[in-house]
Design an enzyme around this catalytic site. Structure first.
Site, PDB file in Angstrom:
ATOM      1  N   ASN A 159       0.846  -1.198   0.000  1.00 46.49           N
ATOM      2  CA  ASN A 159       0.000   0.000   0.000  1.00 46.49           C
ATOM      3  C   ASN A 159       0.879   1.245   0.000  1.00 46.49           C
ATOM      4  O   ASN A 159       1.982   1.263   0.568  1.00 46.49           O
ATOM      5  CB  ASN A 159      -1.000  -0.006   1.160  1.00 46.49           C
ATOM      6  CG  ASN A 159      -0.395  -0.155   2.535  1.00 46.49           C
ATOM      7  OD1 ASN A 159       0.649  -0.772   2.695  1.00 46.49           O
ATOM      8  ND2 ASN A 159      -1.040   0.399   3.534  1.00 46.49           N
ATOM      9  N   GLU A 213      -3.064  -4.446  -3.092  1.00 42.81           N
ATOM     10  CA  GLU A 213      -3.507  -5.332  -4.175  1.00 42.81           C
ATOM     11  C   GLU A 213      -3.293  -4.717  -5.561  1.00 42.81           C
ATOM     12  O   GLU A 213      -2.763  -5.398  -6.451  1.00 42.81           O
ATOM     13  CB  GLU A 213      -4.971  -5.741  -3.959  1.00 42.81           C
ATOM     14  CG  GLU A 213      -5.194  -6.649  -2.745  1.00 42.81           C
ATOM     15  CD  GLU A 213      -5.387  -5.905  -1.437  1.00 42.81           C
ATOM     16  OE1 GLU A 213      -4.970  -4.738  -1.327  1.00 42.81           O
ATOM     17  OE2 GLU A 213      -5.966  -6.501  -0.525  1.00 42.81           O
TER      18      GLU A 213
HETATM   19  N1  THU Z   1      -5.167  -1.703   2.745  1.00 39.73           N
HETATM   20  C1  THU Z   1      -4.559  -2.465   1.772  1.00 39.73           C
HETATM   21  O1  THU Z   1      -3.516  -2.099   1.242  1.00 39.73           O
HETATM   22  N2  THU Z   1      -5.147  -3.629   1.425  1.00 39.73           N
HETATM   23  C2  THU Z   1      -6.233  -4.183   2.033  1.00 39.73           C
HETATM   24  O2  THU Z   1      -6.628  -5.272   1.672  1.00 39.73           O
HETATM   25  C3  THU Z   1      -6.898  -3.451   3.124  1.00 39.73           C
HETATM   26  C4  THU Z   1      -6.407  -2.057   3.368  1.00 39.73           C
HETATM   27  C5  THU Z   1      -4.500  -0.456   3.153  1.00 39.73           C
HETATM   28  C6  THU Z   1      -5.105   0.830   2.692  1.00 39.73           C
HETATM   29  C7  THU Z   1      -4.537   1.818   3.693  1.00 39.73           C
HETATM   30  O3  THU Z   1      -3.250   2.245   3.247  1.00 39.73           O
HETATM   31  C8  THU Z   1      -4.346   0.991   4.949  1.00 39.73           C
HETATM   32  O4  THU Z   1      -4.482  -0.361   4.558  1.00 39.73           O
HETATM   33  C9  THU Z   1      -5.351   1.288   6.039  1.00 39.73           C
HETATM   34  O5  THU Z   1      -6.634   1.231   5.561  1.00 39.73           O
END
Ligand code: THU
Length: 130
Positions: A41, A54
């Site tokens: 992320n 993802e």
């Molecule tokens: N997040 C992801 O990268 N993937 C997921 O499946 C759930 C949430 C991230 C988005 C954000 O940067 C952080 O988790 C908190 O929501």
């Protein structure tokens, strides 16, 4: 075997840029070729501009010339198993099928396993030719 996929997702989580939520996520997808693609992320000071792990992994898949996935892993050091958010389920459905396994993992390894179809029943799709 999913161990390599989970390891790739864990490695990606270590690269996460998440200074705002401090919630570091790694995702890994296995392409039809068997190759593994990972991503993290990436948050932003303008919060809605950040994105999930993802799509980062899917970007690596597409850049390598692949468009089908056979397995997904999401890794987070969270209290509860991290599930792909709603938007990510739709993004994964673009390249997978209802039977594609989605694994949630943490420091102790695999925590939960679903299919993409269970996570996103009746996914929206259009008929496309590549
Ligand atoms: N997040 C992801 O990268 N993937 C997921 O499946 C759930 C949430 C991230 C988005 C954000 O940067 C952080 O988790 C908190 O929501």
């Amino acid at each position: 075997m999913s161990a390599d996929l989970i390891a790739a997702a864990e490695g990606a989580a270590k690269r996460a840029y998440a200074p705002y939520s401090r919630f570091r996520v790694g995702a890994a997808v296995r392409g039809a070729s068997g190759a593994v693609y990972a991503g993290c992320n990436i948050e932003n000071a303008s919060y809605p501009q950040g994105w999930c792990a993802e799509p980062s992994a899917l970007s690596a898949l597409v850049m390598a010339g692949e468009t089908r996935i056979t397995e997904v892993a999401v890794w987070a050091d969270s209290a509860r198993p991290c599930t792909p958010c709603g938007g990510c389920r739709q993004k994964l459905a673009e390249f997978g099928s209802a039977e594609t396994p989605v694994i949630s993992a943490g420091p102790e390894g695999e925590r939960a396993r679903w299919t993409l179809g269970a996570l996103l029943p009746e996914a929206f799709s259009l008929e496309v030719e590549e």
